[in-house]
Scaffold this active site. Structure first.
Site, short mmCIF file in Angstrom:
data_model
loop_
_atom_site.label_atom_id
_atom_site.label_comp_id
_atom_site.label_asym_id
_atom_site.label_seq_id
_atom_site.Cartn_x
_atom_site.Cartn_y
_atom_site.Cartn_z
N LYS A 101 7.56 1.46 11.46
CA LYS A 101 7.72 1.80 12.89
C LYS A 101 8.40 0.68 13.68
O LYS A 101 9.14 0.95 14.63
CB LYS A 101 6.38 2.17 13.51
CG LYS A 101 5.47 1.02 13.87
CD LYS A 101 4.05 1.29 13.52
CE LYS A 101 3.77 0.72 12.17
NZ LYS A 101 2.44 0.79 11.69
N GLY B 236 -3.12 5.34 5.98
CA GLY B 236 -3.67 5.45 4.63
C GLY B 236 -2.56 5.63 3.61
O GLY B 236 -1.50 6.18 3.90
N ALA C 159 12.91 19.53 -4.82
CA ALA C 159 14.09 18.69 -4.54
C ALA C 159 15.33 19.23 -5.27
O ALA C 159 16.45 18.80 -4.98
CB ALA C 159 13.83 17.26 -4.98
N GLU D 184 9.97 9.83 8.86
CA GLU D 184 8.78 10.64 9.18
C GLU D 184 7.49 9.83 9.21
O GLU D 184 6.64 9.99 10.08
CB GLU D 184 8.65 11.78 8.16
CG GLU D 184 7.49 12.71 8.41
CD GLU D 184 7.59 13.42 9.77
OE1 GLU D 184 8.49 14.22 9.93
OE2 GLU D 184 6.76 13.12 10.66
N THR E 272 0.83 -1.21 0.00
CA THR E 272 0.00 0.00 0.00
C THR E 272 0.86 1.26 0.00
O THR E 272 0.67 2.16 -0.82
CB THR E 272 -0.92 -0.02 1.25
OG1 THR E 272 -1.63 -1.25 1.25
CG2 THR E 272 -1.89 1.14 1.23
N LYS F 298 5.13 3.47 18.36
CA LYS F 298 5.15 4.88 17.96
C LYS F 298 5.52 5.78 19.13
O LYS F 298 6.31 6.72 18.97
CB LYS F 298 3.80 5.26 17.36
CG LYS F 298 3.55 4.60 16.00
CD LYS F 298 2.11 4.77 15.55
CE LYS F 298 1.87 4.20 14.16
NZ LYS F 298 0.43 4.13 13.82
N GLU G 51 -6.54 -5.15 10.12
CA GLU G 51 -6.02 -6.31 9.40
C GLU G 51 -6.86 -7.54 9.76
O GLU G 51 -7.59 -7.54 10.75
CB GLU G 51 -4.58 -6.60 9.85
CG GLU G 51 -3.65 -5.42 9.80
CD GLU G 51 -2.99 -5.26 8.45
OE1 GLU G 51 -2.94 -6.25 7.70
OE2 GLU G 51 -2.57 -4.13 8.15
N1 HSE Z 1 -2.60 0.29 11.55
C1 HSE Z 1 -2.09 1.62 11.73
C2 HSE Z 1 -3.23 2.52 12.20
C3 HSE Z 1 -1.49 2.10 10.45
O1 HSE Z 1 -4.38 2.09 12.20
O2 HSE Z 1 -2.99 3.65 12.60
C4 HSE Z 1 -0.49 3.20 10.62
O3 HSE Z 1 0.61 2.82 11.38
#
Ligand code: HSE
Length: 400
Positions: free
Chosen positions: A100, A297, A31, A124, A11, A200, A185
């Site tokens: 991450k 996303g 850039a 980022e 994705t 995170k 998922e």
């Molecule tokens: N599964 C994560 C979320 C995707 O729902 O925020 C981004 O890390």
């Protein structure tokens, strides 16, 4: 023309190729030169698609091609991503990742390797998707000591909490809906158990303190125990249930944990709904600030990755220093972290007062039980006291 490679055409990886295409001219201008994807590393062939000529299956093709200057890693997971990224940095290539798990576990070492090779390792997109929170912390908030970082860092669980609250649904029904919409998922544990948010907040705390924070040391409680009855009480209190990742600097050490919280409308994160993420920070001179946006996303996350590519293009010949030493920091023991707690119990009011002293009772009209809010106390003290009651559920209070 800068030549780049993308490792992992899922994705996010395909989003990176799309963003480079949608904003080709703008990106080239910013850039200083165009960015062309020369290779796409994936286990699949993508035969018959426009990218088939670029597909390679061996990461060494990329590592050994002197033309490649920037490598994007969007594979996810620690291995083989770590082996591949390390090889790219060792070969003198700049790297950006959205991964991450990789950054939380190997970030300090990869930054050190990038410094040694006079290239850059950027990440980022690993926290907050399209919200530029890492660049903000590294560049804009450099005058401050960060005293608090509290985030809604997982879009899937925020969507689920919002839907449970709006529609009075049970957890299992909302999970099914999130899976059908493609937010959760098939194996949803990384999101609903809080593991994603945990990694995170480990990354953000590492950047705040400049040292390694091991995600394994962070107490993590997901949303799986939040029920429709809990939401009924939350509404009675005029509060919203949110999965928060909390990191606070205290005189005894960093208090870091992930858990559902009850937020009142006065809390800046109260109104963050659906799949949106937000990060609230408090700096010792800045005061409060909040960053809000799409935390996940395809295109929002790819936007952050491509912005890193532009940043890399602007710093081809130098390493941008990032303070994240590999020495591990000891977090404040979880039992010592202080919170106020909302509790549902079948125990009687006198018994509750006998254990907790003065509490605020909450009557949501649920038969056979009552709810109450404790005063602020250490987690260990709460646990010991709560053991004397028949507790049905516990949610921390986000603010008083
Ligand atoms: N599964 C994560 C979320 C995707 O729902 O925020 C981004 O890390």
């Amino acid at each position: 023309m800068l030549k780049a490679a993308v490792m992992g055409y899922g994705t996010i990886g395909s989003g990176v190729v799309e963003v480079l295409d949608i904003n080709r001219d703008l990106i080239a201008e910013r850039a200083g030169q165009g960015i062309e994807i020369k290779y796409i590393l994936d286990i699949r062939d993508f035969s018959g698609t426009p990218i088939q000529e670029k597909v390679v299956h061996d990461y060494k093709v990329i590592a050994e091609d002197p033309e490649i200057q920037i490598v994007v890693e969007t594979m996810g997971g620690v291995e083989p991503a770590y082996t591949f990224v390390k090889a790219m940095l060792e070969a003198g290539k700049h790297v950006t990742t959205s991964n991450k798990a990789l950054v939380a576990e190997k970030g300090a070492g990869l930054l050190a390797l990038a410094k040694e090779k006079n290239v850059n390792f950027m990440f980022e997109a690993s926290v907050g998707g399209g919200i530029p929170i890492i660049r903000t912390m590294l560049n804009a908030l450099t005058a401050d000591e960060m005293e608090e970082i509290t985030g809604i860092l997982n879009g899937t669980t925020n969507y689920m909490m919002t839907k449970m609250s709006r529609e009075g649904l049970e957890f299992a029904d909302v999970l099914l809906d999130a899976q059908q919409k493609g937010y959760a998922e098939k194996d949803p544990s990384a999101d609903i158990e809080g593991y994603d948010a945990c990694r995170k907040i480990a990354i953000l705390t590492s950047l705040a303190c400049g040292q390694q924070v091991d995600y394994q040391d962070i107490y993590t409680e997901g949303i799986t125990k939040v029920s429709a009855v809990d939401i009924t009480y939350a509404k009675q209190m005029g509060r919203a249930v949110k999965l928060l990742a909390v990191s606070k600097k205290t005189p005894e050490g960093y208090a870091v944990f992930v858990a559902p919280h009850l937020l009142s409308p006065e809390h800046p994160l109260y109104g963050v709904n659906d799949v949106f993420n937000a990060v609230f920070v408090h700096g010792n001179v800045l005061g409060d600030a909040m960053f809000y946006g799409s935390g996940a996303g395809k295109l929002p996350t790819a936007s952050a990755v491509v912005a890193d590519m532009v940043g890399l293009a602007r710093h081809m010949d130098c390493n941008i220093p990032v303070e994240w030493k590999p020495e591990k920091i000891s977090l404040l023991e979880f039992g010592k972290i202080k919170n106020a707690f909302f509790v549902r119990t079948s125990s009687g009011r006198e018994e509750i007062k006998g254990v907790f002293g003065t509490v605020d009772f909450v009557d949501a009209g649920v038969d056979g039980e009552c709810g109450f809010v404790t005063s602020i106390m250490a987690e260990a003290e709460f646990k010991a006291k709560a053991a004397a009651l028949d507790v049905r559920s516990v949610i921390r209070m986000g603010n008083q």
